[in-house]
Design an enzyme around this catalytic site. Sequence first.
Site, PDB file in Angstrom:
ATOM      1  N   SER A  43      -5.453  -0.354  -2.871  1.00 17.01           N
ATOM      2  CA  SER A  43      -6.602  -0.298  -2.037  1.00 17.01           C
ATOM      3  C   SER A  43      -6.876  -1.696  -1.612  1.00 17.01           C
ATOM      4  CB  SER A  43      -7.791   0.080  -2.783  1.00 17.01           C
ATOM      5  OG  SER A  43      -8.041  -0.411  -3.858  1.00 17.01           O
ATOM      6  N   GLU A  44      -6.545  -2.643  -2.136  1.00 16.89           N
ATOM      7  CA  GLU A  44      -6.320  -4.108  -1.364  1.00 16.89           C
ATOM      8  C   GLU A  44      -5.592  -5.155  -2.246  1.00 16.89           C
ATOM      9  OE1 GLU A  44     -10.772  -2.589  -0.487  1.00 16.89           O
ATOM     10  OE2 GLU A  44      -9.628  -2.717  -2.419  1.00 16.89           O
ATOM     11  N   THR A  45      -5.082  -6.039  -1.155  1.00 16.28           N
ATOM     12  CA  THR A  45      -4.275  -6.916  -1.717  1.00 16.28           C
ATOM     13  C   THR A  45      -4.801  -8.175  -1.262  1.00 16.28           C
ATOM     14  OG1 THR A  45      -2.152  -5.944  -1.672  1.00 16.28           O
ATOM     15  CG2 THR A  45      -1.953  -8.180  -1.570  1.00 16.28           C
TER      16      THR A  45
END
Length: 265
Positions: A43-45
């Site tokens: 969902s996030e990096t």
Amino acid sequence: MKTYFVDSFTNQKFKGNPAAVCIVETDIDNQLMQNIATEIGFSETAFIKYISRNNYSIRFYTPKKEIPLCGHATLGASKILFETSSLETINFINCENVELRIEKVDGKIMMQFPVYETTDFTVPEPVFSALGIDKALDARYSPKNKIILIEISDPGTLAGLKPDFVALINSYKGINGVLVTARSNDTGFDFHYRYFWPWAGTNEDPVTGGVQTFLTKYWAQKLGKTKFKAFQSSSRTGTMITELVNDKVFIYGEAVITFEGEFLS
């Protein structure tokens, strides 16, 4: 480029919310960061780069776009820096020049995030239908985050939601996500929540810290207190402690490192 996977808002591997953390030694362009985040698919990096002393820049990318703020990826990045250095505090600077102060408190990582206001909102019927909700106890909108907040009465119903994501993304335009929350009916937690955001990221974020920029204040006004135990009832589940302190929300969480490797140029 050194890269880590970290499960945030949990003390168990394969629970909580997985984030990728990339240690940037030299500047890389936005498209490369986007390509890496899309390739990883979390969902996030987070991409962090040393500035000076305990100061680091931090950028957040979903598989679809850059976003200014992310709780679980900040927690993951903090976990990596605390584990690989002698730092006791960290100052992250995001793409909007907002400072995120991080420190270790009683075995947990404490993050200071800004608090954002919400406004009255009327939920359109197609949103309810796509979520599988009949009605709301209350609804608000966070203009800064572009997120709709919907309170329902039962945490069991919340845990059982199975949204139609095709219908959901077509039900409303110009937002990043919909947050559904309910007061807890047990003593272990104060409130439960889930976050759906097919507009900007994945269908559902497993555990979301960034929404506490407005959700903690929402529950503070509802419950007449300032410190909370929160439970995210996604399939992976996750927990955190939040505290409203003036114009900041303190978010306390744990994280577990699951992978270490390198991206090849």
